[in-house]
Scaffold this motif. Structure first.
Motif: not given
Length: 206
Positions: A6-8, A27-37, A42-45, A187-191
């Motif tokens: 998956l890619r976000a 807070i975006a960095e914290q979200v993508v940190g959880e997505l990486k887990s 992930t990538e932020l713009v 977690r729910n987004a990845a699922h």
């Protein structure tokens, strides 16, 4: 459920250009940190760093840098919109991004399905006044209209006390409630994204 990678992509809609500290970026960095887990690339713009022209087309011509950002969104399975609250509303940068994404309603496949159908959207919000729920509702309504799917508990936010000057960046640690919401949203987004990769929505035209 699909085991494909998956890619976000996270679109940070702060009014502050890089490298200025930004609570929306944090807070975006914290979200993508959880997505990486959760195994998501992930990538932020930070959108204000780019010339996103006003309009509702996918390419507004010379000098418009939206097409490059648009390609990142099209290539992603999950979109994060991270926005501050200004005057009770999402930032003007957020509104500009949503207006440009509106063009994707007419970007359809051979079955008439809009390009963003089958993709997942989550939202993070920061501000110093009440209003996060209203901002989340505004952004999710727009993204859902465009075709994105919203997972259960697909948002995270932090609001400081009214009429105070504390920013999210100023906190010594992330409040437990915000950290929990951030983890759940990722977690729910990845699922949901994996589920939709395995079996997407029926075609619009049969």
């Amino acid at each position: 459920m699909s085991d494909q990678p998956l890619r976000a992509v996270g679109l940070v809609c702060s009014l502050k250009p890089s490298p200025a500290p930004s609570s929306s970026a944090l807070i975006a960095e914290q979200v993508v940190g959880e997505l990486k887990s959760a195994g998501v690339e992930t990538e932020l713009v930070r959108c204000v760093d780019h010339n996103i022209a006003p309009g509702v087309e996918d390419d507004m011509g010379a000098g418009d840098e939206w097409p490059d950002i648009r390609r990142k969104v099209l290539d992603a399975d999950i979109l994060l919109i991270s926005t501050p609250v200004w005057l009770g509303h999402p930032s003007s940068v957020t509104q500009r991004v949503l207006e440009r994404l509106d063009a994707e309603l007419s970007n359809t496949d051979d079955d008439g399905t809009p390009a963003m159908v089958g993709k997942v959207a989550i939202v993070s919000v920061v501000g110093n006044e009440d209003g996060a729920h209203k901002v989340v509702a505004d952004v999710f309504q727009a993204l859902n209209d465009i075709g994105f799917s919203v997972p259960a508990q697909g948002c995270t936010y932090w609001n400081g006390p009214a009429m105070q000057g504390t920013d999210y960046n100023d906190l010594d640690e992330v409040p437990d409630q915000t950290a929990s919401a951030t983890a759940a949203a990722a977690r729910n987004a990845a699922h949901l994204a994996r589920t939709l990769k395995a079996q997407t929505y029926p075609p619009y035209e049969t």
